[in-house]
Scaffold this motif. Sequence first.
Motif, PDB file in Angstrom:
ATOM      1  N   GLY A 184     -39.493 -56.620 -54.608  1.00 52.54           N
ATOM      2  CA  GLY A 184     -39.892 -55.689 -53.554  1.00 52.54           C
ATOM      3  C   GLY A 184     -41.100 -54.865 -53.953  1.00 52.54           C
ATOM      4  O   GLY A 184     -41.998 -54.619 -53.142  1.00 52.54           O
ATOM      5  N   LEU A 185     -41.128 -54.436 -55.230  1.00 53.08           N
ATOM      6  CA  LEU A 185     -42.264 -53.648 -55.702  1.00 53.08           C
ATOM      7  C   LEU A 185     -43.537 -54.486 -55.735  1.00 53.08           C
ATOM      8  O   LEU A 185     -44.616 -54.012 -55.375  1.00 53.08           O
ATOM      9  CB  LEU A 185     -41.956 -53.086 -57.085  1.00 53.08           C
ATOM     10  N   THR A 226     -52.844 -46.818 -51.885  1.00 57.84           N
ATOM     11  CA  THR A 226     -52.038 -47.730 -52.703  1.00 57.84           C
ATOM     12  C   THR A 226     -50.936 -46.974 -53.433  1.00 57.84           C
ATOM     13  O   THR A 226     -49.762 -47.379 -53.409  1.00 57.84           O
ATOM     14  CB  THR A 226     -52.947 -48.455 -53.708  1.00 57.84           C
ATOM     15  N   LEU A 233     -36.570 -48.271 -52.831  1.00 52.23           N
ATOM     16  CA  LEU A 233     -35.839 -49.281 -53.605  1.00 52.23           C
ATOM     17  C   LEU A 233     -34.780 -48.634 -54.486  1.00 52.23           C
ATOM     18  O   LEU A 233     -33.657 -49.137 -54.601  1.00 52.23           O
ATOM     19  CB  LEU A 233     -36.826 -50.084 -54.459  1.00 52.23           C
ATOM     20  N   SER A 235     -44.737 -54.863 -52.335  1.00 54.24           N
ATOM     21  CA  SER A 235     -45.331 -53.598 -51.904  1.00 54.24           C
ATOM     22  C   SER A 235     -46.728 -53.422 -52.481  1.00 54.24           C
ATOM     23  O   SER A 235     -47.629 -52.930 -51.800  1.00 54.24           O
ATOM     24  CB  SER A 235     -44.437 -52.434 -52.325  1.00 54.24           C
ATOM     25  N   LEU A 294     -48.125 -45.706 -51.022  1.00 51.00           N
ATOM     26  CA  LEU A 294     -47.192 -46.772 -50.609  1.00 51.00           C
ATOM     27  C   LEU A 294     -46.313 -47.212 -51.766  1.00 51.00           C
ATOM     28  O   LEU A 294     -45.114 -47.492 -51.585  1.00 51.00           O
ATOM     29  CB  LEU A 294     -47.976 -47.951 -50.058  1.00 51.00           C
ATOM     30  N   LEU A 295     -46.867 -47.287 -52.968  1.00 50.59           N
ATOM     31  CA  LEU A 295     -46.067 -47.692 -54.123  1.00 50.59           C
ATOM     32  C   LEU A 295     -44.974 -46.668 -54.416  1.00 50.59           C
ATOM     33  O   LEU A 295     -43.819 -47.042 -54.690  1.00 50.59           O
ATOM     34  CB  LEU A 295     -46.971 -47.865 -55.342  1.00 50.59           C
ATOM     35  N   LEU A 325     -49.011 -55.731 -50.498  1.00 48.02           N
ATOM     36  CA  LEU A 325     -49.213 -55.215 -49.152  1.00 48.02           C
ATOM     37  C   LEU A 325     -50.051 -53.939 -49.159  1.00 48.02           C
ATOM     38  O   LEU A 325     -50.937 -53.752 -48.317  1.00 48.02           O
ATOM     39  CB  LEU A 325     -47.859 -54.952 -48.490  1.00 48.02           C
ATOM     40  N   SER A 326     -49.785 -53.042 -50.119  1.00 47.55           N
ATOM     41  CA  SER A 326     -50.523 -51.778 -50.159  1.00 47.55           C
ATOM     42  C   SER A 326     -51.994 -52.000 -50.488  1.00 47.55           C
ATOM     43  O   SER A 326     -52.871 -51.341 -49.914  1.00 47.55           O
ATOM     44  CB  SER A 326     -49.890 -50.828 -51.186  1.00 47.55           C
ATOM     45  N   THR A 348     -42.333 -46.928 -51.665  1.00 46.67           N
ATOM     46  CA  THR A 348     -41.515 -48.134 -51.835  1.00 46.67           C
ATOM     47  C   THR A 348     -40.572 -47.996 -53.020  1.00 46.67           C
ATOM     48  O   THR A 348     -39.403 -48.404 -52.950  1.00 46.67           O
ATOM     49  CB  THR A 348     -42.431 -49.357 -52.021  1.00 46.67           C
ATOM     50  N   SER A 349     -41.058 -47.445 -54.121  1.00 46.28           N
ATOM     51  CA  SER A 349     -40.197 -47.276 -55.303  1.00 46.28           C
ATOM     52  C   SER A 349     -39.019 -46.359 -55.000  1.00 46.28           C
ATOM     53  O   SER A 349     -37.880 -46.640 -55.394  1.00 46.28           O
ATOM     54  CB  SER A 349     -41.031 -46.701 -56.458  1.00 46.28           C
TER      55      SER A 349
END
Length: 461
Positions: free
Chosen positions: A166-167, A6, A17, A170, A9-10, A173-174, A13-14
Amino acid sequence: MTRRITWTLLVLTSVLLVLAVVPLAALVTARERVAHRDSQRAATRVIAAAAEEHLSDHRPATAMRQELAAAARAGDCAAVYDASARLVAATPCTAAQGEEADELVADVLAGHEPEPPENEGRLLAAEPAGEVRHPAGAVVLARSAAPLDARIAAIWGWAAAIGTAGLAASVLLSVRLAGWVSRPVSALDASARRLGEGALDERADVGPGPPEVRRLAATFNTMAARTEALVHGHRAVIADVSHQLRTPLAALRLRLDVLAAGAEGDTATELAAAQEEIARLSRLVDGLLEVARAEQATPRPTAVRLDEVVAERVAAWSPVAQERGVRLTAESESALTVALGAGHLEQILDNLIANAVDAVPADGSVCVDTRVAGGSVRVLVRDDGPGMTAEAKAVAFRRFGNPQARGTGLGLAIVHRLVTVNGGTARLADTPGGGLTVVLDLPPWTERGHERVPRRDLYRF
């Protein structure tokens, strides 16, 4: 694993973004500023064109005043200056006048490109009326920066909203992905732990999870099935051997007893020796079967009160020790609980106490001591007997390792196997003042360490 997946992926993604949204918002902001400035300069040039007709061609100021009125209706402030920097006409508001406006007019009349300042939420623009090198005058237009600031705030607000959405996506999804990957692995780990604790019928769920995890679960089930068949086969062999050996030995002993009852002289002596050998062979067979059972043991740890079992076994062996003139005592630091298979602690203590009582001469002593040592529970069985040489201690835990043993030489082998199969350790040390000390480090019982995980949960992504 769930937490690591988790967070990975966070973070990824951050970073993506930030690298995508922030530069895009900065680019759009710069374009808005340029567009605002171009629009302001275009409005200034329209007024400058009308002012040139009045200042250079001496036409009526009607067109110039109409453009100033239009600028005023649009919310702008404008002022027209002649070639001597004298104010000719202006809108009712005076934002286009003052020291900053005078500096801009001086630069324009000198043929220079001015640098419009931005003060107190307004933007100034200056354009020449006529030729750039020899202007007939100058026009200064002041426009509020509030609309531009509002558009820029809206741009960054939308960028923040897109980044947050988006976060959030994410995160969702994560979490789902981490659960899809880690939950089957956790279930497989729980199945492996239960198999290791002795549940030979344990099988993992092959349905959920990634293909690699499903293949691993299928391989685990195959291994568990083969292990179960192998262990059951060995247990069947042990049972068969026990039956096939003990029955003829018992029959042979019975016949020797019958023969010895009526024998005399040398015949009686020989029969008595044969009876002793049969008894020794029976003990040897029993010891080998005990070792085999210990080696096949796959225990399920249970909570065992160490102090209670020690007191019980010491009480059980006390008559034997008293008969041989040996002092048998127990010392306990506190109420301790260990994680061992059912009946294993009793079997361990019986073998150790029996060996110690046999080894200690009359007026000797045997002490069973329990205490906490680091992260384990320590059991010490001390005696003041003859002890062992370093060579004998090195091989004492092997089958028939000690050739000087009075019994079968299998007791310490059984103890070592039962201790190690439960996750503990066993070693031999010298007793201060002479003798032998058996040191056992046993795993403590912790409720958290022996939680049961549901076996048949289904996880779907």
